[in-house]
Scaffold this active site. Structure first.
Site, PDB file in Angstrom:
ATOM      1  N   ASP A 138      -2.280  -4.213   2.396  1.00  0.00           N
ATOM      2  CA  ASP A 138      -2.906  -2.913   2.561  1.00  0.00           C
ATOM      3  C   ASP A 138      -4.273  -2.922   3.256  1.00  0.00           C
ATOM      4  O   ASP A 138      -5.322  -2.799   2.626  1.00  0.00           O
ATOM      5  CB  ASP A 138      -3.040  -2.242   1.196  1.00  0.00           C
ATOM      6  CG  ASP A 138      -2.616  -0.790   1.295  1.00  0.00           C
ATOM      7  OD1 ASP A 138      -2.651  -0.245   2.401  1.00  0.00           O
ATOM      8  OD2 ASP A 138      -2.255  -0.215   0.256  1.00  0.00           O
TER       9      ASP A 138
ATOM     10  N   ASN B 182      -1.871   1.821   5.131  1.00  0.00           N
ATOM     11  CA  ASN B 182      -3.046   2.699   5.057  1.00  0.00           C
ATOM     12  C   ASN B 182      -4.046   2.403   6.175  1.00  0.00           C
ATOM     13  O   ASN B 182      -5.246   2.678   6.048  1.00  0.00           O
ATOM     14  CB  ASN B 182      -3.753   2.540   3.709  1.00  0.00           C
ATOM     15  CG  ASN B 182      -2.904   2.994   2.542  1.00  0.00           C
ATOM     16  OD1 ASN B 182      -2.604   2.220   1.637  1.00  0.00           O
ATOM     17  ND2 ASN B 182      -2.493   4.251   2.556  1.00  0.00           N
TER      18      ASN B 182
ATOM     19  N   HIS C 266       3.583   5.433   2.713  1.00  0.00           N
ATOM     20  CA  HIS C 266       2.885   6.201   3.756  1.00  0.00           C
ATOM     21  C   HIS C 266       3.528   6.029   5.134  1.00  0.00           C
ATOM     22  O   HIS C 266       2.908   6.311   6.154  1.00  0.00           O
ATOM     23  CB  HIS C 266       1.409   5.790   3.825  1.00  0.00           C
ATOM     24  CG  HIS C 266       0.606   6.356   2.704  1.00  0.00           C
ATOM     25  ND1 HIS C 266       0.198   7.665   2.681  1.00  0.00           N
ATOM     26  CD2 HIS C 266       0.173   5.804   1.553  1.00  0.00           C
ATOM     27  CE1 HIS C 266      -0.471   7.896   1.554  1.00  0.00           C
ATOM     28  NE2 HIS C 266      -0.497   6.782   0.855  1.00  0.00           N
TER      29      HIS C 266
HETATM   30 FE   LIG Z   1       1.630   2.870  -1.131  1.00  0.00          FE
HETATM   31 FE   LIG Z   2      -1.532   1.786  -0.165  1.00  0.00          FE
END
Ligand SMILES: [Fe+2]
Ligand SMILES: [Fe+2]
Length: 269
Positions: free
Chosen positions: A8, A40, A68
């Site tokens: 991430d 992200n 996402h």
């Molecule tokens: Fe996530």
């Molecule tokens: Fe995340």
């Protein structure tokens, strides 16, 4: 085989930090492969193509997504569909005769005469997307491939609860080399090898701002907590201290067994 895993990459702050930290950690640990999650990467949301290209240019071998995935769908679509794309999506999204998902849910990368299979799954508990059973999907992927076509298997399980990843890891014990958890942005202090030979960590954490609430400025989410109403915009934290979090795993490529699993975590000076 050594694999360095970053979870991430969060927003602008960490995209900048990646440039300094990835080469340094590669020098220190000398991994055969590097995996980075980019769900992200653009202002705390799914990446635009330009940011995926930037991370790929840092000699990253596999990139994974998460819930996402479609935040910036029009921009990332072309990147995702290019030949030899190293970005994979969760493998257990619905797919049927009337709906075809873009991209692929697993990848086998080859380097230094070593072949690594990576796949990502989304959890079913407290997640917003509806998905196919991750346990059955994992088994289906393994059954569909000749074990002689890869030397190690790493599974990124993007989920909310520790119970669900422990369930999956035990289900996959002695079938895959490593299962690591992602999504909560909090590192768990539990990296270990299961009774069989699979390495496990509940969550790798994220790479990004340190004084945050899941990457956001606390002042921007405070009203949501105090009022219970979700209408206030969340502001990404773009300055201040940031933390580097990663995982280094070693796998015996003859037996596919995990030999060691160790988390890396430090505040950037
Ligand atoms: Fe996530
Ligand atoms: Fe995340």
């Amino acid at each position: 085989m050594k694999v360095l895993i970053f979870w991430d990459v969060y927003g602008r702050l960490w995209r900048k930090a990646m440039k300094e930290n990835i080469p340094e950690l590669k020098k220190k640990y000398n991994p055969d492969f590097t995996i980075v999650n980019i769900e992200n990467a653009t202002s705390g949301r799914g990446p635009v193509a330009e940011h995926a290209e930037f991370i790929e240019s840092l000699w990253v071998d596999v990139m994974t997504w998460g819930d996402h995935i479609f935040d910036n769908a029009p921009s990332i679509k072309t990147f995702f569909e290019k030949k030899d794309c190293t970005l994979i999506r969760p493998a257990n999204f619905y797919e049927n005769s009337s709906f075809k998902q873009v991209g692929k849910g697993y990848i086998i990368v080859e380097k230094n005469w070593k072949r690594l299979l990576v796949f990502q799954l989304l959890g079913e508990v407290f997640m917003s997307h509806k998905v196919l059973n991750p346990f059955l999907k994992a088994q289906e992927i393994l059954d569909s491939l000749d074990p002689k076509s890869y030397d190690a298997v790493i599974v990124d399980f993007h989920r909310e609860t520790t119970a669900e990843i422990y369930g999956l890891a035990h289900f996959l014990d002695s079938k895959v080399s490593v299962v690591y958890g992602t999504h909560t942005h909090i590192q768990t202090n539990d990296a270990h090898i299961l009774a069989g030979w699979t390495g496990l960590i509940g969550d790798v954490w994220m790479n990004g701002p340190f004084d945050w609430v899941i990457g956001a400025e606390f002042s921007s989410v405070k009203k949501r907590f105090l009022s219970g109403i979700q209408r206030w915009k969340i502001e990404q934290k773009t300055s201040g201290r940031y933390k580097v979090n990663a995982l280094i795993v070693e796998i015996d490529e003859i037996t596919k067994k995990c030999i060691s699993i160790e988390n890396i975590s430090y505040l950037q000076k």
